[in-house]
Structure formats: structure tokens, C-alpha cells
Design a protein around this motif. Structure first.
Motif, PDB file in Angstrom:
ATOM      1  N   GLN A 177       0.836  -1.213   0.000  1.00 46.93           N
ATOM      2  CA  GLN A 177       0.000   0.000   0.000  1.00 46.93           C
ATOM      3  C   GLN A 177       0.865   1.256   0.000  1.00 46.93           C
ATOM      4  OE1 GLN A 177      -2.276  -0.920   3.526  1.00 46.93           O
ATOM      5  NE2 GLN A 177      -4.019  -1.722   2.363  1.00 46.93           N
ATOM      6  N   GLU A 180       2.020   1.934  -3.479  1.00 46.03           N
ATOM      7  CA  GLU A 180       0.964   2.611  -4.254  1.00 46.03           C
ATOM      8  C   GLU A 180       0.910   4.092  -3.913  1.00 46.03           C
ATOM      9  OE1 GLU A 180      -1.125   1.544  -6.768  1.00 46.03           O
ATOM     10  OE2 GLU A 180       0.265  -0.161  -6.731  1.00 46.03           O
ATOM     11  N   LYS A 200       3.883   5.854  -5.471  1.00 45.34           N
ATOM     12  CA  LYS A 200       3.643   5.967  -6.921  1.00 45.34           C
ATOM     13  C   LYS A 200       2.669   7.111  -7.219  1.00 45.34           C
ATOM     14  CE  LYS A 200       1.865   3.034 -10.647  1.00 45.34           C
ATOM     15  NZ  LYS A 200       1.229   1.728 -10.897  1.00 45.34           N
ATOM     16  N   ASP A 201       1.617   7.225  -6.386  1.00 48.16           N
ATOM     17  CA  ASP A 201       0.595   8.268  -6.571  1.00 48.16           C
ATOM     18  C   ASP A 201       1.150   9.675  -6.396  1.00 48.16           C
ATOM     19  OD1 ASP A 201      -1.301   6.352  -7.100  1.00 48.16           O
ATOM     20  OD2 ASP A 201      -2.200   6.387  -5.094  1.00 48.16           O
TER      21      ASP A 201
END
Length: 341
Positions: A13, A16, A19-20
Motif C-alpha cells: 500500500q 501505491e 507511486k501516486d
């Protein structure tokens, strides 16, 4: 935009999230490693660029509880902690040293709404649930304070873990992360007063954690007197749920039984308890009751405790008497927070 608490994320998580915000996935591994080294600010993450640390500060929060007070036992090496949360609430945790390593007993809620009459945690009711990061940070702060790795976790502090199921479920996932605390499921015990539907939900996760049931009475009528949850779920319903848990996890269930003088420590009580648990893959943990000032319960004479244990053994039930830890620092659940409040 509300900031993300990074200790509430698994490593995947966190990848992610990184990356966001436009960063490379390997940064997540670096950040994750820092979190579980116990850093309290992004500035301590010295292998990250200043611009990334600033970006993290604007979009995320590490999440820190603070040691408010701590009490060290003169009898053993037990330490009782009062932790201050970011909103000013107080919770408590206990660190205990054994030959097999360091165990911590941690809280899952601020207060408790279960109303068990022998427990100090529930006297003022439930304030709120803890977030998964607040549960995990108790472990991190204790590790940092004592300079040793925690090897065993007991969810048996203030609160009913299954009444905060979603956050506890997240905690169980995070605490097992290989690059994080990496504490095996078999080294984690969850104690519940017996919320039957949630025992089934927990069973369906098939996590090989240790399940402990706060039983404290051999029949429903007595149990209702001291545990309001007994009005919702009978002992037979709890045992049926335990059988499902054993089938799904292949783990032995522990039944906690607090012995209260003249209430649940008679020959009739031990006979009934033996009948209820006969043939079940289980273990009974006898707990001579701790005195709670607001309650009128007394600890039985230890000779009665030994007799109760021996009677259960004779009925083929595995049984031990819980070793008392930190009795000189009010080591029992909820006592210290209650005194502070």
C-alpha cells in the motif's frame, strides 16, 4: 486533503502511495524500513532527498504516540506505560520479559463498552476505537524505549479487539510484514469477551493467531452477572464458534478464567467448567482476580486456586495459573489509566 498515516499502510500500500505522489516504488521500501526502525520524523530519513521529505510532510504523517508516564516494577522487569495520543486521550500498555523473549500487552480502544464488572478498563465506557497505526505504535515505542525487539504481542489491554475489528485486522496484517516488525502470527494472541459473529469473521481470515476467550464463569447465569455480553451470546454459542476457529486455523483456544472468591471458585463451578470444555482443543488460564477499587471482588486464597487447577487437570483439561507480573505498578488492565483519569 486529509493526510495519510503511513503506519496504517502495508508495504504494498505504501508503494501505491509513493507511486501516486510521483515517486519511484523503491522509495517505499526505504520509507517502510525507516518507519519500523522507529523514526518519529521525516527528517530522520536521511537517505531520502530533502524535496522528497518535504513532499512526504505535506501529504502524509508518520503518526506518533508519546510516552506520557512509565512505571517500572521493583519485583520483576515489567514496565507499565501510559501513552498520550495525538488527541490527548490516554491508553496503557505493558512490557513483560520472559525467558522466551519480550511480550507486550497492548490496547485496541480508548476505554471499553463491554461492561465486564471485574475490569477497570470499562468503568467509564468507550471513548473511541484506536486506529491501526496507534495499535502498532505502542509496540514501536516500547521497542525503542527498552532497546530490544518485541517477540510476542497480546491484544489484551484496554478495549475489546473484536469491537474494533477492521482496525485490528489491518494491524494484524501490518505487524506480520517481513520488512516491518515481522512478528509471526503464532506469536500474537487476541483476547475477546466473546463477540460470536466476529469470532467467525476472524476464523475466516485463517490467520494462525492464538485466540483467547474471556470466559470467567462456567454457566450462563453467572456469566451474565459479571459480563453483559453473556446476555447476547451463550457459552454454548461461544464454544461452537471456537470449534469453527480451531477447524479453520488448527490452533488451540485459551479460556481465561478469573477466579473470584465465593463466586466462581467452588467445586460445582469446576465440575461445570470441565463438562463444558471436555473434548475441546483448549487450555484454561486461571487468573486470581486483581482487586479493582470500584468493584467488590476479592481474590481467593491460593489453596483454592491450586485445588481448582488440580480438579480441572483431573478432568483432562490443560490448565495453568497465570503468573502475576508488575503487581506493584498496578499491572492489571485499566488500573493505571483509571487512576490517572
Amino acid at each position: 486533503m486529509e493526510k495519510v498515516y503511513l503506519k496504517s499502510l502495508t508495504e504494498n500500500q505504501l508503494k501505491e502511495f509513493v507511486k501516486d505522489i510521483g515517486e519511484k516504488p523503491f522509495r517505499a521500501t526505504q520509507i517502510f524500513s525507516w518507519l519500523y526502525k522507529g523514526v518519529e520524523s521525516f527528517d530522520e530519513m536521511n537517505n531520502l532527498s530533502k524535496s522528497l521529505r518535504e513532499k512526504l510532510s505535506s501529504k502524509a504523517d508518520i503518526g506518533n504516540i508519546k510516552i506520557y508516564k512509565k512505571f517500572e516494577s521493583k519485583i520483576d522487569e515489567t514496565i507499565k506505560y501510559l501513552f498520550a495520543l495525538e488527541d490527548g486521550n490516554i491508553i496503557e500498555s505493558v512490557m513483560m520479559k520472559y525467558k522466551h523473549g519480550v511480550s507486550v500487552c497492548i490496547s485496541t480502544q480508548v476505554g471499553c463498552r463491554m461492561g465486564c464488572s471485574f475490569c477497570a478498563s470499562t468503568i467509564d465506557g468507550l471513548e473511541r476505537n484506536l486506529k491501526s497505526w496507534e495499535i502498532i505504535d505502542q509496540v514501536l515505542k516500547i521497542q525503542k524505549d527498552i532497546g530490544q525487539r518485541v517477540s510476542n504481542i497480546v491484544l489484551m489491554g484496554s478495549g475489546e479487539p473484536l469491537d474494533n475489528f477492521d482496525e485490528v485486522k489491518k494491524f494484524l496484517e501490518i505487524v506480520n510484514e517481513k520488512n516491518g516488525l515481522n512478528i509471526g502470527y503464532r506469536h500474537i494472541t487476541l483476547s475477546t469477551c466473546g463477540i460470536v459473529p466476529k469470532i467467525y469473521e476472524l476464523s475466516d481470515l485463517k490467520l494462525p493467531i492464538n485466540l483467547a476467550i474471556s470466559l470467567h464463569a462456567p454457566d450462563d447465569e453467572k456469566r451474565k452477572e459479571i459480563m453483559p455480553i453473556g446476555k447476547s451470546y451463550s457459552i454454548n454459542e461461544i464454544i461452537k464458534a471456537c470449534k469453527y476457529y480451531i477447524k479453520n486455523t488448527n490452533r488451540r483456544v485459551t479460556f481465561e478464567y478469573s477466579l473470584i472468591k465465593g463466586f466462581n471458585d467452588t467445586k460445582k463451578d469446576v465440575k461445570l467448567l470441565g463438562e463444558k470444555l471436555k473434548g475441546l482443543l483448549c487450555h484454561v488460564n486461571l487468573i486470581p482476580i486483581n482487586k479493582v477499587e470500584e468493584r467488590n471482588f476479592e481474590k481467593p486464597n491460593m489453596n483454592f486456586v491450586y485445588k481448582f487447577r488440580d480438579e480441572l487437570k483431573n478432568k483432562g483439561i490443560a490448565v495453568t495459573i497465570r503468573r502475576e507480573m508488575g503487581s506493584d505498578i498496578e499491572g492489571a488492565c485499566g488500573q493505571l489509566r483509571r487512576k490517572h483519569l
